[in-house]
Design a protein around this motif. Structure first.
Motif, PDB file in Angstrom:
ATOM      1  N   ARG A 259       0.814  -1.208   0.000  1.00 28.97           N
ATOM      2  CA  ARG A 259       0.000   0.000   0.000  1.00 28.97           C
ATOM      3  C   ARG A 259       0.852   1.264   0.000  1.00 28.97           C
ATOM      4  O   ARG A 259       1.972   1.278   0.517  1.00 28.97           O
ATOM      5  CB  ARG A 259      -0.919   0.036   1.221  1.00 28.97           C
ATOM      6  CG  ARG A 259      -1.986  -1.026   1.245  1.00 28.97           C
ATOM      7  CD  ARG A 259      -2.920  -0.834   2.409  1.00 28.97           C
ATOM      8  NE  ARG A 259      -3.651   0.427   2.367  1.00 28.97           N
ATOM      9  CZ  ARG A 259      -4.888   0.592   2.808  1.00 28.97           C
ATOM     10  NH1 ARG A 259      -5.530  -0.421   3.346  1.00 28.97           N
ATOM     11  NH2 ARG A 259      -5.482   1.763   2.739  1.00 28.97           N
ATOM     12  N   VAL A 260       0.284   2.328  -0.569  1.00 32.95           N
ATOM     13  CA  VAL A 260       0.886   3.642  -0.408  1.00 32.95           C
ATOM     14  C   VAL A 260       0.641   4.104   1.023  1.00 32.95           C
ATOM     15  O   VAL A 260      -0.161   3.522   1.760  1.00 32.95           O
ATOM     16  CB  VAL A 260       0.283   4.660  -1.400  1.00 32.95           C
ATOM     17  CG1 VAL A 260       0.561   4.242  -2.827  1.00 32.95           C
ATOM     18  CG2 VAL A 260      -1.222   4.820  -1.184  1.00 32.95           C
ATOM     19  N   SER A 261       1.323   5.166   1.443  1.00 34.44           N
ATOM     20  CA  SER A 261       1.133   5.673   2.799  1.00 34.44           C
ATOM     21  C   SER A 261      -0.255   6.297   2.938  1.00 34.44           C
ATOM     22  O   SER A 261      -0.909   6.654   1.953  1.00 34.44           O
ATOM     23  CB  SER A 261       2.193   6.718   3.125  1.00 34.44           C
ATOM     24  OG  SER A 261       1.974   7.896   2.365  1.00 34.44           O
ATOM     25  N   GLU A 262      -0.695   6.458   4.174  1.00 39.09           N
ATOM     26  CA  GLU A 262      -2.006   7.045   4.424  1.00 39.09           C
ATOM     27  C   GLU A 262      -2.075   8.464   3.889  1.00 39.09           C
ATOM     28  O   GLU A 262      -3.096   8.868   3.315  1.00 39.09           O
ATOM     29  CB  GLU A 262      -2.303   7.025   5.924  1.00 39.09           C
ATOM     30  CG  GLU A 262      -3.698   7.535   6.266  1.00 39.09           C
ATOM     31  CD  GLU A 262      -4.040   7.352   7.735  1.00 39.09           C
ATOM     32  OE1 GLU A 262      -4.828   8.161   8.253  1.00 39.09           O
ATOM     33  OE2 GLU A 262      -3.523   6.402   8.353  1.00 39.09           O
ATOM     34  N   ASP A 263      -1.015   9.236   4.057  1.00 34.85           N
ATOM     35  CA  ASP A 263      -1.006  10.617   3.550  1.00 34.85           C
ATOM     36  C   ASP A 263      -1.113  10.639   2.033  1.00 34.85           C
ATOM     37  O   ASP A 263      -1.826  11.476   1.463  1.00 34.85           O
ATOM     38  CB  ASP A 263       0.279  11.323   3.984  1.00 34.85           C
ATOM     39  CG  ASP A 263       0.295  11.644   5.475  1.00 34.85           C
ATOM     40  OD1 ASP A 263      -0.788  11.634   6.095  1.00 34.85           O
ATOM     41  OD2 ASP A 263       1.389  11.885   6.013  1.00 34.85           O
TER      42      ASP A 263
ATOM     43  N   ALA B 160      -4.118  12.315  -0.118  1.00 34.37           N
ATOM     44  CA  ALA B 160      -3.805  13.370  -1.085  1.00 34.37           C
ATOM     45  C   ALA B 160      -4.144  12.952  -2.510  1.00 34.37           C
ATOM     46  O   ALA B 160      -4.505  13.787  -3.340  1.00 34.37           O
ATOM     47  CB  ALA B 160      -2.325  13.737  -0.986  1.00 34.37           C
ATOM     48  N   GLY B 161      -4.008  11.672  -2.805  1.00 35.88           N
ATOM     49  CA  GLY B 161      -4.327  11.183  -4.142  1.00 35.88           C
ATOM     50  C   GLY B 161      -3.228  10.320  -4.703  1.00 35.88           C
ATOM     51  O   GLY B 161      -2.077  10.744  -4.794  1.00 35.88           O
ATOM     52  N   ILE B 162      -3.578   9.105  -5.065  1.00 29.97           N
ATOM     53  CA  ILE B 162      -2.586   8.148  -5.543  1.00 29.97           C
ATOM     54  C   ILE B 162      -2.045   8.532  -6.922  1.00 29.97           C
ATOM     55  O   ILE B 162      -0.929   8.175  -7.281  1.00 29.97           O
ATOM     56  CB  ILE B 162      -3.187   6.724  -5.547  1.00 29.97           C
ATOM     57  CG1 ILE B 162      -2.066   5.677  -5.635  1.00 29.97           C
ATOM     58  CG2 ILE B 162      -4.207   6.563  -6.644  1.00 29.97           C
ATOM     59  CD1 ILE B 162      -2.552   4.259  -5.393  1.00 29.97           C
TER      60      ILE B 162
END
Length: 445
Positions: free
Chosen positions: A398-402, A406-408
């Motif tokens: 997964r990408v980070s929560e931030d 903000a938008g993948i």
């Protein structure tokens, strides 16, 4: 894919008509993947649009290379223990003759290979809809590489490869109910159980940002699906492909109408998203069954799939798994329905003489369908979850929560789907431009 029945004295010859037809069908199946990208891209929020498009498009690149290098050999090569295939001459397509025919048919091996390649491309792309907003692009690319190798290629051999255990058992899957849709839907469920929910799931609104894009995508899917289904008979010599073409249209129409009626009764409105989703549910359900049922049976298959899939998409809220774009509810459930209903609606007048329960054939075929359905479901679910777990524990899935908030698109692709910064010419835009020019002159002065 049905087995060929050819007498030794009637060795087939290359048919220009069937070869041309299959090349057209291959192109139609390929266009389904961009169609899927638009379908999924419109269903997500603006900040995830490009990522959804790219998750489909990267499959067109990665799977093509894998298929040429070893995938085709694993899926359709000489059987090894009813589980996998292998023909060394097909590795890299290094020793395939231009006019060498696919055994028992009138089309070259190259044509069969490229037709099946398009199936291999779209199957992992289907999974991406369940993972919207939250998966690293590198992790996704690695996942589909591994998944195609250890899940899709073996399952394709089980179902369609000569000597595959499901093929030999007599499991009917005309064009991919088990190998494509159940396979992808079960994989999606396995991965989302590992990676968890999106930030704000069941709290924040996550409505589709572009319903016209969704409708465009579903239209391209519907169009391309005729190649997907009718082409799976690998020729036009006996009318079975024509039956499949008709049943594809009939079941899709029935499913769309059934979904809309259910939606109106349940939620009070006929929605465009419901029409698009219902059409896809019908396409999924008729994919395994369309060569075995009559047009009236296709209406039944489509209508049942439309209602049941419409009901199934809400299960994620009840059970708490975040299937972002309803891959489980539509593809897994629709694939199961279409595959199992063969055991009831097979007429014995299509691709084979097999008859279902409603045509006097008893439950024999139903139990065979159950074996194929639940074996593929279980295998794909477990192996996909293991692959996701291993990737998550090594490079992170997964990408980070931030970054997710903000938008993948910005985090993974450094782009946005809609850039209005250069737009102008209206009253507001013109006023701003004029003001900027005035301020510039004052500074220069």
């Amino acid at each position: 894919m049905a087995p060929a029945i050819t007498l030794a004295a009637e060795a087939p010859k290359l048919s220009a008509a069937n070869t041309g037809f299959m090349l057209i069908c291959s192109a139609l199946v390929l266009i389904m993947t961009p169609g899927l990208a638009f379908f999924y891209g419109g269903m997500v929020r603006v900040k995830s649009t490009l990522n959804m498009l790219m998750m489909s498009f990267i499959s067109m690149g990665i799977i093509t290379i894998l298929w040429v290098l070893y995938g085709f050999s694993l899926a359709f090569g000489t059987d090894k223990g009813s589980f996998i295939g292998w023909t060394s001459d097909w590795v890299g397509l290094s020793n395939v003759g231009l006019t060498e025919l696919w055994p028992g048919y009138t089309i070259p091996i190259f044509v069969f290979m490229v037709f099946q390649l398009m199936f291999a491309i779209i199957t992992p792309a289907l999974i991406s809809g369940a993972l919207a907003d939250r998966v690293k692009f590198t992790a996704w690319s690695l996942f589909i590489t591994l998944w195609a190798t250890v899940v899709y290629f073996p399952v394709a051999h089980w179902v369609w490869g000569t000597g595959g255990w499901a093929f030999d058992l007599g499991v009917i899957d005309f064009a991919g109910g088990t190998a494509v849709h159940i396979n992808a839907g079960a994989a999606a469920l396995g991965v989302i159980l590992v990676i968890g929910k999106r930030v704000g799931f069941k709290k924040d609104p996550m409505r589709p940002h572009s319903l016209p894009l969704v409708m465009l995508g579903s239209g391209l899917l519907w169009f391309g699906w005729f190649g997907f289904n009718a082409g799976s008979w690998l020729g036009n010599d006996d009318g079975v492909g024509a039956l499949m073409f008709v049943n594809t249209q009939v079941a899709t129409a029935a499913a769309m109408l059934a979904w809309l009626i259910y939606e109106k009764i349940r939620h009070g409105a006929f929605t465009t998203l419901g029409a698009a989703s219902g059409a896809v549910a019908g396409l999924v359900a008729i994919t395994p069954s369309g060569g075995a049922v009559s047009p009236l049976g296709a209406i039944a298959v489509g209508a049942i799939a439309g209602v049941v899939c419409a009901m199934a998409v809400g299960l994620k809220y009840r059970f708490g798994y975040d299937d972002s774009l309803d891959v489980v509810g539509v593809h897994l459930v629709g694939g199961v329905i279409g595959s199992l209903l063969i055991g009831f609606f097979a007429s014995g007048k299509g691709q084979s003489t097999v008859e279902g329960l409603f045509y006097g054939g008893g439950l024999t075929q139903f139990w065979k369908q159950c074996a194929g359905v639940f074996a593929v479901l279980g295998y794909s679910l477990v192996v996909s979850a293991i692959l996701a777990f291993l990737i998550d524990r090594t490079m992170g899935m997964r990408v980070s929560e931030d970054e997710e908030i903000a938008g993948i698109d910005q985090a993974e692709h450094a782009e946005t789907a809609y850039d209005f910064s250069g737009a102008g010419g209206g009253i507001v835009g013109g006023s701003v431009s004029a003001l900027a020019g005035t301020q510039s002159k004052k500074v220069d002065a």
